[in-house]
Design a protein around this motif. Structure first.
Motif, PDB file in Angstrom:
ATOM      1  N   VAL A 136       0.857  -1.187   0.000  1.00  0.00           N
ATOM      2  CA  VAL A 136       0.000   0.000   0.000  1.00  0.00           C
ATOM      3  C   VAL A 136       0.891   1.234   0.000  1.00  0.00           C
ATOM      4  CG1 VAL A 136      -1.662   1.359   1.310  1.00  0.00           C
ATOM      5  CG2 VAL A 136      -1.921  -1.108   1.171  1.00  0.00           C
ATOM      6  N   GLY A 137       0.662   2.111  -0.963  1.00  0.00           N
ATOM      7  CA  GLY A 137       1.436   3.346  -1.031  1.00  0.00           C
ATOM      8  C   GLY A 137       2.614   3.233  -1.973  1.00  0.00           C
ATOM      9  N   GLY A 138       2.758   4.282  -2.807  1.00  0.00           N
ATOM     10  CA  GLY A 138       3.888   4.340  -3.717  1.00  0.00           C
ATOM     11  C   GLY A 138       3.669   3.535  -4.985  1.00  0.00           C
ATOM     12  N   VAL A 197     -13.997   6.778 -18.632  1.00  0.00           N
ATOM     13  CA  VAL A 197     -12.635   7.313 -18.501  1.00  0.00           C
ATOM     14  C   VAL A 197     -12.638   8.523 -17.572  1.00  0.00           C
ATOM     15  CG1 VAL A 197     -10.758   8.461 -19.728  1.00  0.00           C
ATOM     16  CG2 VAL A 197     -11.826   6.442 -20.710  1.00  0.00           C
ATOM     17  N   GLY A 198     -13.610   9.424 -17.787  1.00  0.00           N
ATOM     18  CA  GLY A 198     -13.710  10.587 -16.925  1.00  0.00           C
ATOM     19  C   GLY A 198     -14.058  10.224 -15.498  1.00  0.00           C
ATOM     20  N   LEU A 199     -14.979   9.272 -15.342  1.00  0.00           N
ATOM     21  CA  LEU A 199     -15.368   8.862 -13.989  1.00  0.00           C
ATOM     22  C   LEU A 199     -14.211   8.176 -13.266  1.00  0.00           C
ATOM     23  CD1 LEU A 199     -18.990   7.553 -14.653  1.00  0.00           C
ATOM     24  CD2 LEU A 199     -18.293   9.704 -13.574  1.00  0.00           C
ATOM     25  N   LEU A 200     -13.425   7.391 -14.005  1.00  0.00           N
ATOM     26  CA  LEU A 200     -12.279   6.730 -13.379  1.00  0.00           C
ATOM     27  C   LEU A 200     -11.251   7.757 -12.914  1.00  0.00           C
ATOM     28  CD1 LEU A 200     -11.734   3.642 -15.715  1.00  0.00           C
ATOM     29  CD2 LEU A 200     -12.335   3.595 -13.306  1.00  0.00           C
ATOM     30  N   MET A 201     -11.012   8.778 -13.750  1.00  0.00           N
ATOM     31  CA  MET A 201     -10.025   9.788 -13.369  1.00  0.00           C
ATOM     32  C   MET A 201     -10.508  10.595 -12.167  1.00  0.00           C
ATOM     33  SD  MET A 201      -8.089  11.073 -16.771  1.00  0.00           S
ATOM     34  CE  MET A 201      -6.640  11.376 -15.783  1.00  0.00           C
ATOM     35  N   SER A 202     -11.792  10.945 -12.153  1.00  0.00           N
ATOM     36  CA  SER A 202     -12.313  11.680 -10.993  1.00  0.00           C
ATOM     37  C   SER A 202     -12.377  10.773  -9.768  1.00  0.00           C
ATOM     38  CB  SER A 202     -13.690  12.263 -11.311  1.00  0.00           C
ATOM     39  OG  SER A 202     -14.587  11.223 -11.665  1.00  0.00           O
ATOM     40  N   GLY A 203     -12.688   9.486  -9.988  1.00  0.00           N
ATOM     41  CA  GLY A 203     -12.733   8.552  -8.864  1.00  0.00           C
ATOM     42  C   GLY A 203     -11.369   8.275  -8.274  1.00  0.00           C
ATOM     43  N   SER A 204     -10.326   8.501  -9.074  1.00  0.00           N
ATOM     44  CA  SER A 204      -8.973   8.258  -8.575  1.00  0.00           C
ATOM     45  C   SER A 204      -8.605   9.214  -7.440  1.00  0.00           C
ATOM     46  CB  SER A 204      -7.958   8.388  -9.717  1.00  0.00           C
ATOM     47  OG  SER A 204      -7.898   9.722 -10.175  1.00  0.00           O
ATOM     48  N   PHE A 205      -9.300  10.359  -7.340  1.00  0.00           N
ATOM     49  CA  PHE A 205      -9.014  11.302  -6.251  1.00  0.00           C
ATOM     50  C   PHE A 205      -9.141  10.603  -4.902  1.00  0.00           C
ATOM     51  CE2 PHE A 205      -9.003  15.849  -7.680  1.00  0.00           C
ATOM     52  CZ  PHE A 205      -8.805  15.563  -9.006  1.00  0.00           C
ATOM     53  N   LEU A 206     -10.260   9.902  -4.732  1.00  0.00           N
ATOM     54  CA  LEU A 206     -10.546   9.241  -3.457  1.00  0.00           C
ATOM     55  C   LEU A 206      -9.638   8.030  -3.260  1.00  0.00           C
ATOM     56  CD1 LEU A 206     -12.424   9.328  -1.021  1.00  0.00           C
ATOM     57  CD2 LEU A 206     -14.003   7.849  -2.270  1.00  0.00           C
ATOM     58  N   ILE A 207      -9.501   7.225  -4.301  1.00  0.00           N
ATOM     59  CA  ILE A 207      -8.707   6.001  -4.193  1.00  0.00           C
ATOM     60  C   ILE A 207      -7.236   6.331  -3.925  1.00  0.00           C
ATOM     61  CG2 ILE A 207      -8.024   3.885  -5.369  1.00  0.00           C
ATOM     62  CD1 ILE A 207     -11.003   4.125  -4.627  1.00  0.00           C
ATOM     63  N   GLU A 208      -6.703   7.338  -4.632  1.00  0.00           N
ATOM     64  CA  GLU A 208      -5.300   7.717  -4.425  1.00  0.00           C
ATOM     65  C   GLU A 208      -5.072   8.242  -3.015  1.00  0.00           C
ATOM     66  OE1 GLU A 208      -4.027  10.417  -7.418  1.00  0.00           O
ATOM     67  OE2 GLU A 208      -4.319   9.008  -9.063  1.00  0.00           O
ATOM     68  N   SER A 209      -6.045   8.955  -2.483  1.00  0.00           N
ATOM     69  CA  SER A 209      -5.885   9.497  -1.132  1.00  0.00           C
ATOM     70  C   SER A 209      -5.892   8.377  -0.096  1.00  0.00           C
ATOM     71  CB  SER A 209      -7.013  10.496  -0.828  1.00  0.00           C
ATOM     72  OG  SER A 209      -6.988  11.569  -1.741  1.00  0.00           O
ATOM     73  N   ILE A 210      -6.759   7.377  -0.280  1.00  0.00           N
ATOM     74  CA  ILE A 210      -6.845   6.286   0.699  1.00  0.00           C
ATOM     75  C   ILE A 210      -5.641   5.360   0.596  1.00  0.00           C
ATOM     76  CG2 ILE A 210      -8.182   4.245   1.376  1.00  0.00           C
ATOM     77  CD1 ILE A 210     -10.688   5.742   0.521  1.00  0.00           C
ATOM     78  N   LEU A 211      -5.262   5.003  -0.638  1.00  0.00           N
ATOM     79  CA  LEU A 211      -4.186   4.030  -0.840  1.00  0.00           C
ATOM     80  C   LEU A 211      -2.831   4.686  -1.059  1.00  0.00           C
ATOM     81  CD1 LEU A 211      -6.103   1.475  -3.113  1.00  0.00           C
ATOM     82  CD2 LEU A 211      -5.726   1.400  -0.644  1.00  0.00           C
ATOM     83  N   GLN A 212      -2.761   6.017  -0.909  1.00  0.00           N
ATOM     84  CA  GLN A 212      -1.499   6.755  -1.020  1.00  0.00           C
ATOM     85  C   GLN A 212      -0.792   6.489  -2.345  1.00  0.00           C
ATOM     86  OE1 GLN A 212      -0.148   9.137   1.395  1.00  0.00           O
ATOM     87  NE2 GLN A 212      -2.364   8.990   1.666  1.00  0.00           N
TER      88      GLN A 212
END
Length: 336
Positions: A165-167, A269-284
């Motif tokens: 998790v992370g990186g 594609v757009g929803l995945l990119m916007s959804g990545s905000f939350l996923i990237e924050s949780i999984l670093q």
């Protein structure tokens, strides 16, 4: 005819991009009562605020500010980030490849699982496979992404110790020579197989979590499209000519059922990119989403608006590209 169709779509793209520039300008420069004071902070003296206002181009009338804003955008100038002390464009160039790699991996997983599952679910309607597919698709669209991310982190990292998790790479692994910025692709191009395996190992969990809901959407759309196509007269005619059910499904039904899914592709594609905000924050995951989340917490207006502008542009361009592909696949749409 096809040239006019593409030209209309490209003109529409320019209009949407102009609207996006107006929206980001209004949000950044007009809605805040005094953006310079907001950025400088409550302890800044009037001289410092005025100097900052001049440096940011916030002096003059609103039309003059917008003209300077658009001129700067056309030159690739998105301003300076107050949190990283670097040009926003440079930050985006640094973090965007990680988000692009995550989004493409999630989209690939969604297509590889969702489409075949939708086809098989429709071809074997009311079979145990169909019931399981419908149950999982309902589950996929019902569970919130942050919950899936937390469960994936709990199971994959804490309980099974299978996934990191992370990186994007382990600490003792050096990044591959940069070509695309996508570590999996660059490591393959450089022939660094160990780096590729490590990058893929770090990518699996966030990509699967991000794709979880999209798999369900593709499965449901593909299944619905297949069921509709399989009821058409030409399918019955093909069967009457002696073609096997497998041949009818593969040669005639799948291609026509793909058209609604193709339309959905650009939106996802757009929803995945916007959804990545939350996923990237949780999984670093060190991508644009994590960068934007940190910028929001730091009230970094330039960085926030820069990310918004870039993501909105990518979303719009992707949808226009899909729209053109849709028109090429179905000539009836070129006259609309």
């Amino acid at each position: 005819m096809i040239g006019q169709f593409i030209l209309r779509r490209l003109l529409g793209l320019l209009a949407v991009l102009a609207a996006i520039s107006i929206a980001t300008f209004v949000l950044a420069r007009v809605v805040p009562k005094d953006p310079a004071r907001l950025i400088a902070g409550p302890r800044a003296n009037p001289q410092a605020v005025e100097a900052l206002r001049e440096r940011l181009g916030l002096s003059g009338s609103i039309p003059e500010q917008y003209a300077r804003y658009v001129a700067a955008l056309l030159q690739g100038d998105l301003g300076w980030s107050f949190s990283t002390k670097r040009p926003v464009l440079q930050d985006i160039q640094t973090f965007l490849p990680a988000t692009a790699e995550l989004t493409l991996a999630a989209l690939l997983i969604s297509l590889m699982i969702g489409l075949p599952a939708g086809v098989l679910s429709a071809a074997w309607k009311d079979s145990p496979f169909d019931y399981v597919g419908r149950f999982l698709s309902t589950l996929g669209v019902s569970l919130p992404p942050f919950w899936v991310a937390l469960v994936g982190q709990l199971v994959g990292y804490y309980l099974l110790s299978l996934l990191p998790v992370g990186g994007r790479l382990s600490q003792d692994v050096a990044p591959p020579p940069m070509v695309t910025g996508l570590y999996t692709v660059d490591s393959l191009l450089a022939g660094q197989w160990a780096t590729f395996a490590d990058a893929l190992w770090h990518l699996i969990l966030p990509a699967f979590v991000l794709s979880f809901g999209v798999i369900a959407v593709f499965l449901r759309i593909m299944r619905a499209g297949m069921l509709e196509v399989l009821q058409q007269d030409y399918i019955r005619a093909a069967r009457a000519k002696g073609l096997t059910y497998h041949a009818v499904v593969v040669r005639h039904a799948v291609r026509n059922a793909m058209i609604p899914t193709l339309t959905l592709l650009g939106l996802q594609v757009g929803l995945l990119m916007s959804g990545s905000f939350l996923i990237e924050s949780i999984l670093q995951w060190p991508g644009l989403g994590l960068y934007a989340a940190n910028a929001l917490l730091a009230a970094d207006y330039n960085a926030t608006m820069g990310v918004t502008l870039v993501l909105a542009t990518i979303y719009t361009v992707a949808n226009v590209a899909v729209d053109i592909a849709y028109g090429l696949a179905d000539p009836r749409l070129r006259v609309t």
